[in-house]
Design an enzyme around this catalytic site. Structure first.
Site, PDB file in Angstrom:
ATOM      1  N   CYS A  11       0.828  -1.209   0.000  1.00  0.00           N
ATOM      2  CA  CYS A  11       0.000   0.000   0.000  1.00  0.00           C
ATOM      3  C   CYS A  11       0.865   1.263   0.000  1.00  0.00           C
ATOM      4  CB  CYS A  11      -0.909  -0.056   1.227  1.00  0.00           C
ATOM      5  SG  CYS A  11      -1.618   1.500   1.752  1.00  0.00           S
ATOM      6  N   CYS A  52       0.284   3.706   2.874  1.00  0.00           N
ATOM      7  CA  CYS A  52       0.786   3.078   4.107  1.00  0.00           C
ATOM      8  C   CYS A  52       2.293   3.311   4.234  1.00  0.00           C
ATOM      9  CB  CYS A  52       0.508   1.576   4.113  1.00  0.00           C
ATOM     10  SG  CYS A  52      -1.237   1.139   4.034  1.00  0.00           S
TER      11      CYS A  52
END
Length: 102
Positions: free
Chosen positions: A31, A34
Site C-alpha cells: 500500500c 501506508c
C-alpha cells in the site's frame, strides 16, 4: 530502536486487554499511502512513549482487520480500555495522529 510494535492477533489482544491507550495502524506492505505514513507513525511513537503504537498487517491478520471493520488502508484506530475511540482513514500528518489521542 523503534517504539512501534508489529503484532499478530494474539499479541494485539494482549496489548489491548490492559487499560492503556493503544494506537493501531492497519496497513499492507503493498500500500503506497501506508508506506508514506510509516515514518510518521514511527515519529509519533517516538514522541509519545506513553502510547502503545501497534502496526497490524491486514494481509497476515485478516480476522483482526475484519473484527475492526477495516475496509481500506491505512486505517488508524485509537483504543482506550480496549474500545475504539477514534478512527481515521488514509495518509495524515503527525498533528492529525496526535489529535487522535487527545
Amino acid at each position: 530502536m523503534s517504539n512501534v510494535i508489529h503484532a499478530n492477533t494474539q499479541e494485539f489482544k494482549d496489548l489491548v486487554s490492559n487499560n492503556e491507550v493503544v494506537f493501531v495502524d492497519f496497513f499492507a506492505n503493498w500500500c503506497g499511502p501506508c508506506k508514506m505514513l510509516a515514518p510518521i507513525v514511527e515519529q509519533f511513537a517516538d514522541k509519545h512513549p506513553e502510547v502503545k503504537v501497534v502496526k497490524i498487517d491486514v494481509d497476515q491478520e485478516q480476522s483482526l482487520a475484519m473484527e475492526y471493520q477495516v475496509q481500506s488502508i491505512p486505517t488508524l484506530i485509537t483504543l482506550k480500555n480496549g474500545q475504539p475511540v477514534a478512527r481515521q482513514l488514509g495518509f495524515m500528518p503527525l498533528e492529525a495522529l496526535e489529535d487522535m489521542i487527545k
